[in-house]
Design an enzyme around this catalytic site. Structure first.
Site, PDB file in Angstrom:
ATOM      1  N   GLU A  70       0.853  -1.195   0.000  1.00 54.56           N
ATOM      2  CA  GLU A  70       0.000   0.000   0.000  1.00 54.56           C
ATOM      3  C   GLU A  70       0.888   1.243   0.000  1.00 54.56           C
ATOM      4  O   GLU A  70       1.624   1.481   0.958  1.00 54.56           O
ATOM      5  CB  GLU A  70      -0.911  -0.035   1.237  1.00 54.56           C
ATOM      6  N   LYS A  71       0.781   2.044  -1.066  1.00 54.69           N
ATOM      7  CA  LYS A  71       1.691   3.186  -1.240  1.00 54.69           C
ATOM      8  C   LYS A  71       1.496   4.303  -0.237  1.00 54.69           C
ATOM      9  O   LYS A  71       2.354   5.170  -0.113  1.00 54.69           O
ATOM     10  CB  LYS A  71       1.578   3.727  -2.658  1.00 54.69           C
ATOM     11  N   HIS A  72       0.374   4.333   0.496  1.00 55.03           N
ATOM     12  CA  HIS A  72       0.137   5.422   1.443  1.00 55.03           C
ATOM     13  C   HIS A  72       0.687   5.168   2.843  1.00 55.03           C
ATOM     14  O   HIS A  72       0.831   6.100   3.622  1.00 55.03           O
ATOM     15  CB  HIS A  72      -1.367   5.697   1.577  1.00 55.03           C
ATOM     16  N   HIS A  86       4.124   6.834  -4.583  1.00 54.54           N
ATOM     17  CA  HIS A  86       2.861   7.575  -4.552  1.00 54.54           C
ATOM     18  C   HIS A  86       2.944   8.692  -5.597  1.00 54.54           C
ATOM     19  O   HIS A  86       4.007   9.282  -5.779  1.00 54.54           O
ATOM     20  CB  HIS A  86       2.639   8.171  -3.159  1.00 54.54           C
ATOM     21  N   HIS A 114      -2.692  15.384  -6.840  1.00 56.45           N
ATOM     22  CA  HIS A 114      -2.648  14.204  -5.960  1.00 56.45           C
ATOM     23  C   HIS A 114      -1.242  14.068  -5.369  1.00 56.45           C
ATOM     24  O   HIS A 114      -0.301  13.786  -6.093  1.00 56.45           O
ATOM     25  CB  HIS A 114      -3.012  12.953  -6.788  1.00 56.45           C
ATOM     26  N   CYS A 117      -2.674  12.183   2.617  1.00 55.11           N
ATOM     27  CA  CYS A 117      -2.778  12.312   1.158  1.00 55.11           C
ATOM     28  C   CYS A 117      -3.995  13.178   0.863  1.00 55.11           C
ATOM     29  O   CYS A 117      -5.058  12.951   1.450  1.00 55.11           O
ATOM     30  CB  CYS A 117      -2.937  10.929   0.505  1.00 55.11           C
ATOM     31  N   HIS A 131      -6.566  10.552  -0.570  1.00 53.16           N
ATOM     32  CA  HIS A 131      -6.857   9.287   0.121  1.00 53.16           C
ATOM     33  C   HIS A 131      -6.763   9.354   1.636  1.00 53.16           C
ATOM     34  O   HIS A 131      -6.720   8.315   2.299  1.00 53.16           O
ATOM     35  CB  HIS A 131      -5.952   8.181  -0.432  1.00 53.16           C
TER      36      HIS A 131
HETATM   37 FE   FE2 Z   1      -3.030   9.166  -2.540  1.00 59.88          FE
END
Ligand code: FE2
Length: 130
Positions: free
Chosen positions: A15-17, A45, A51, A115, A118
């Site tokens: 998960e990139k976050h 990310h 974004h 983010c 997100h």
């Molecule tokens: Fe994001």
């Protein structure tokens, strides 16, 4: 719903976050602990005007104390915005930072991040003081 319930967690390798906290697992009392914080270490990310990661905040909760102590907050403000338009700017700040602390009790590092699309994320890492 309390804001704490909006913090998301995940395996940073998938998960990139999820904030990645990298440092020694065990240190001696008074020794400097160098901590690296990264968003998107395994899966990058996006870093665009539309974004991007806005900030990472780091806390330390000593096992001997009731509340976490704020270590620092690191803002990432350059995301390609320009008078020419979105993503036309000359600068992008990568969501990576390094900081150094000294601790005299074992405890838990807690990194939170945001983010703009997100939301809120968190991760933790146990630190032992020998
Ligand atoms: Fe994001």
């Amino acid at each position: 719903m309390p804001i704490g319930e909006y913090f998301q967690t995940a395996d940073w390798k998938k998960e990139k976050h999820a904030p990645v906290i990298e440092c020694s697992d065990v240190i001696n009392t008074g020794e400097e602990l160098v901590i690296s914080l990264t968003i998107g270490k395994e899966i990058p990310h996006p870093n665009t005007t539309e974004h991007h990661i806005n900030w990472i905040a780091l806390y330390f909760k000593p096992e001997t104390e009731k509340f976490p102590i704020m270590v620092g907050r690191y803002d990432f403000l350059g995301h390609g915005a320009s008078i020419k338009g979105v993503n036309e700017g000359s600068l992008y700040t990568a969501p990576k930072v390094q900081t150094t602390i000294k601790i005299n009790n074992s405890g838990t590092l807690m990194a939170t991040s945001y983010c703009n699309i997100h939301g809120l994320w968190e991760s933790t890492k146990e630190i032992k003081v020998a």
